[in-house]
Structure formats: structure tokens, C-alpha cells
Design a protein around this motif. Sequence first.
Motif, mmCIF file in Angstrom:
data_model
loop_
_atom_site.group_PDB
_atom_site.id
_atom_site.type_symbol
_atom_site.label_atom_id
_atom_site.label_comp_id
_atom_site.label_asym_id
_atom_site.label_seq_id
_atom_site.Cartn_x
_atom_site.Cartn_y
_atom_site.Cartn_z
ATOM 1 N N VAL A 83 0.835 -1.195 0.000
ATOM 2 C CA VAL A 83 0.000 0.000 0.000
ATOM 3 C C VAL A 83 0.874 1.250 0.000
ATOM 4 O O VAL A 83 2.044 1.208 0.375
ATOM 5 N N LEU A 84 0.275 2.338 -0.442
ATOM 6 C CA LEU A 84 0.877 3.660 -0.312
ATOM 7 C C LEU A 84 0.153 4.381 0.803
ATOM 8 O O LEU A 84 -1.053 4.216 0.993
ATOM 9 N N ARG A 85 0.874 5.189 1.564
ATOM 10 C CA ARG A 85 0.316 5.904 2.706
ATOM 11 C C ARG A 85 0.294 7.398 2.397
ATOM 12 O O ARG A 85 1.232 7.948 1.834
ATOM 13 N N LEU A 86 -0.773 8.076 2.785
ATOM 14 C CA LEU A 86 -0.893 9.522 2.603
ATOM 15 C C LEU A 86 0.126 10.214 3.506
ATOM 16 O O LEU A 86 0.270 9.875 4.670
ATOM 17 N N ARG A 87 0.874 11.173 2.946
ATOM 18 C CA ARG A 87 1.869 11.901 3.743
ATOM 19 C C ARG A 87 1.180 12.678 4.845
ATOM 20 O O ARG A 87 0.175 13.343 4.631
ATOM 21 N N GLN A 88 1.750 12.634 6.044
ATOM 22 C CA GLN A 88 1.162 13.300 7.193
ATOM 23 C C GLN A 88 1.730 14.697 7.420
ATOM 24 O O GLN A 88 1.107 15.523 8.049
ATOM 25 N N ALA A 107 0.927 -5.256 7.761
ATOM 26 C CA ALA A 107 1.466 -6.213 8.723
ATOM 27 C C ALA A 107 0.354 -6.890 9.530
ATOM 28 O O ALA A 107 0.473 -8.061 9.878
ATOM 29 N N GLN A 108 -0.708 -6.152 9.815
ATOM 30 C CA GLN A 108 -1.759 -6.696 10.661
ATOM 31 C C GLN A 108 -3.061 -5.969 10.373
ATOM 32 O O GLN A 108 -3.068 -4.757 10.161
ATOM 33 N N VAL A 109 -4.156 -6.720 10.360
ATOM 34 C CA VAL A 109 -5.485 -6.136 10.219
ATOM 35 C C VAL A 109 -6.066 -6.040 11.626
ATOM 36 O O VAL A 109 -6.346 -7.047 12.260
ATOM 37 N N LEU A 110 -6.212 -4.804 12.135
ATOM 38 C CA LEU A 110 -6.724 -4.617 13.493
ATOM 39 C C LEU A 110 -8.231 -4.822 13.542
ATOM 40 O O LEU A 110 -8.744 -5.533 14.394
ATOM 41 N N LYS A 111 -8.948 -4.150 12.674
ATOM 42 C CA LYS A 111 -10.379 -4.350 12.472
ATOM 43 C C LYS A 111 -10.685 -3.862 11.072
ATOM 44 O O LYS A 111 -9.809 -3.342 10.387
ATOM 45 N N SER A 112 -11.884 -4.022 10.635
ATOM 46 C CA SER A 112 -12.236 -3.659 9.266
ATOM 47 C C SER A 112 -11.929 -2.187 9.013
ATOM 48 O O SER A 112 -12.494 -1.312 9.663
ATOM 49 N N GLY A 113 -11.005 -1.917 8.113
ATOM 50 C CA GLY A 113 -10.651 -0.554 7.744
ATOM 51 C C GLY A 113 -9.486 0.028 8.514
ATOM 52 O O GLY A 113 -9.098 1.154 8.266
ATOM 53 N N THR A 114 -8.888 -0.716 9.468
ATOM 54 C CA THR A 114 -7.765 -0.225 10.266
ATOM 55 C C THR A 114 -6.629 -1.232 10.184
ATOM 56 O O THR A 114 -6.836 -2.419 10.422
ATOM 57 N N TYR A 115 -5.424 -0.716 9.863
ATOM 58 C CA TYR A 115 -4.299 -1.607 9.590
ATOM 59 C C TYR A 115 -3.022 -1.110 10.256
ATOM 60 O O TYR A 115 -2.828 0.082 10.424
ATOM 61 N N ASN A 116 -2.161 -2.061 10.600
ATOM 62 C CA ASN A 116 -0.791 -1.759 10.995
ATOM 63 C C ASN A 116 0.086 -1.997 9.777
ATOM 64 O O ASN A 116 -0.109 -2.979 9.048
ATOM 65 N N THR A 126 4.460 2.357 14.383
ATOM 66 C CA THR A 126 3.743 2.438 15.661
ATOM 67 C C THR A 126 2.277 2.812 15.504
ATOM 68 O O THR A 126 1.449 2.377 16.291
ATOM 69 N N ASN A 127 1.933 3.591 14.509
ATOM 70 C CA ASN A 127 0.555 4.055 14.350
ATOM 71 C C ASN A 127 -0.282 3.060 13.562
ATOM 72 O O ASN A 127 0.214 2.351 12.698
ATOM 73 N N ALA A 128 -1.576 3.050 13.843
ATOM 74 C CA ALA A 128 -2.536 2.308 13.026
ATOM 75 C C ALA A 128 -3.042 3.260 11.952
ATOM 76 O O ALA A 128 -3.142 4.468 12.173
ATOM 77 N N TRP A 129 -3.377 2.722 10.786
ATOM 78 C CA TRP A 129 -3.790 3.552 9.659
ATOM 79 C C TRP A 129 -5.172 3.162 9.194
ATOM 80 O O TRP A 129 -5.517 1.997 9.099
ATOM 81 N N ASN A 130 -5.970 4.173 8.869
ATOM 82 C CA ASN A 130 -7.318 3.989 8.364
ATOM 83 C C ASN A 130 -7.261 3.780 6.857
ATOM 84 O O ASN A 130 -6.380 4.284 6.180
ATOM 85 N N ILE A 131 -8.252 3.069 6.325
ATOM 86 C CA ILE A 131 -8.313 2.784 4.889
ATOM 87 C C ILE A 131 -8.385 4.069 4.070
ATOM 88 O O ILE A 131 -7.922 4.109 2.936
ATOM 89 N N GLU A 132 -8.919 5.149 4.649
ATOM 90 C CA GLU A 132 -9.016 6.425 3.926
ATOM 91 C C GLU A 132 -7.636 7.025 3.650
ATOM 92 O O GLU A 132 -7.495 7.861 2.771
ATOM 93 N N GLN A 133 -6.625 6.617 4.407
ATOM 94 C CA GLN A 133 -5.280 7.157 4.252
ATOM 95 C C GLN A 133 -4.354 6.212 3.490
ATOM 96 O O GLN A 133 -3.166 6.464 3.398
#
Length: 139
Positions: A83-88, A107-116, A126-133
Motif C-alpha cells: 500500500v501507499l500511505r498519505l503523507r502526514q 502487517a496486521q489487520v486490526l479491524k475492518s478498515g484499520t491496519y498496521n 507504531t501508528n494504526a492507519w485507516n483505509i481512507e489514508q
Amino acid sequence: MGFTPFFLVYGAEAILSTDLGYGSPRLQAYNEQSNCTAREDALDQLEEARDVALLHSAKYQQTLRHYQARRIRSQNLKVGDLVLRLRQSNKGRHKVTPPWEGPYIVAQVLKSGTYNLANENGEILTNAWNIEQLRCFYP
């Protein structure tokens, strides 16, 4: 909703101090004798006005919920996807800098739409990322 909050609480519209100072048409049409009967009628209709306001509010919330639901993408990522991540941070960016950085590995699916995410070396961020990002990366 079509009604002011003051009206929904007290059953009448508020009279502003400017209305009193300048003699608005509403104050000039005031009659003490007819006011008592008009006030009783207004109190009887207050519950109906509150119900109408509740319906308007529910319709607005339903429309807003529908609008938000259209914007949600139903995309599920699996462990190992790139995946590509939106710059913060905008620090050091200019107008031709791409808004996405990566690729990263899910690396890990925390819940639907949230990923490590993990970087190329396998270090988990360290941060979890939302599917929107996140966006899928196709090498």
C-alpha cells in the motif's frame, strides 16, 4: 428544522430588545385580550411543532448518513498487501511532491478498515492507519 430552539422550548418566538426599542409590527399588533387565547392555542400546537422538528431533524441526519456512506470505500486489504500511505507532514513539500509515500506492507489487520503497516525492512510502524489514508500499490 424550521423552528428556532427558543420556540421549541418556550412555545413562542423571542422578542429582541431592538424590537422593543423600535416598535416592530409584531409589537404594534399585540393585543392583551386576544393574547391569552392565542397563547393557549399555541401551547396546544407546541407538541405538534416539536414532532415536526423531530421529523425534520431525523430526515437531515438520514441524508447526512447516506452522504457519508457513499464516501466510504468498501476495500479490504489482507496481510502482505502493498500500500501507499498519505503523507502526514507538509514539511519540505512543494507543489510537485507526490502526496503518497511508500510502498508499505500490511502487517496486521486490526479491524475492518484499520491496519498496521511495516516498512520494507519488516519494522512495524507504531501508528494504526485507516483505509481512507491508504491506497493499493501495484508494482
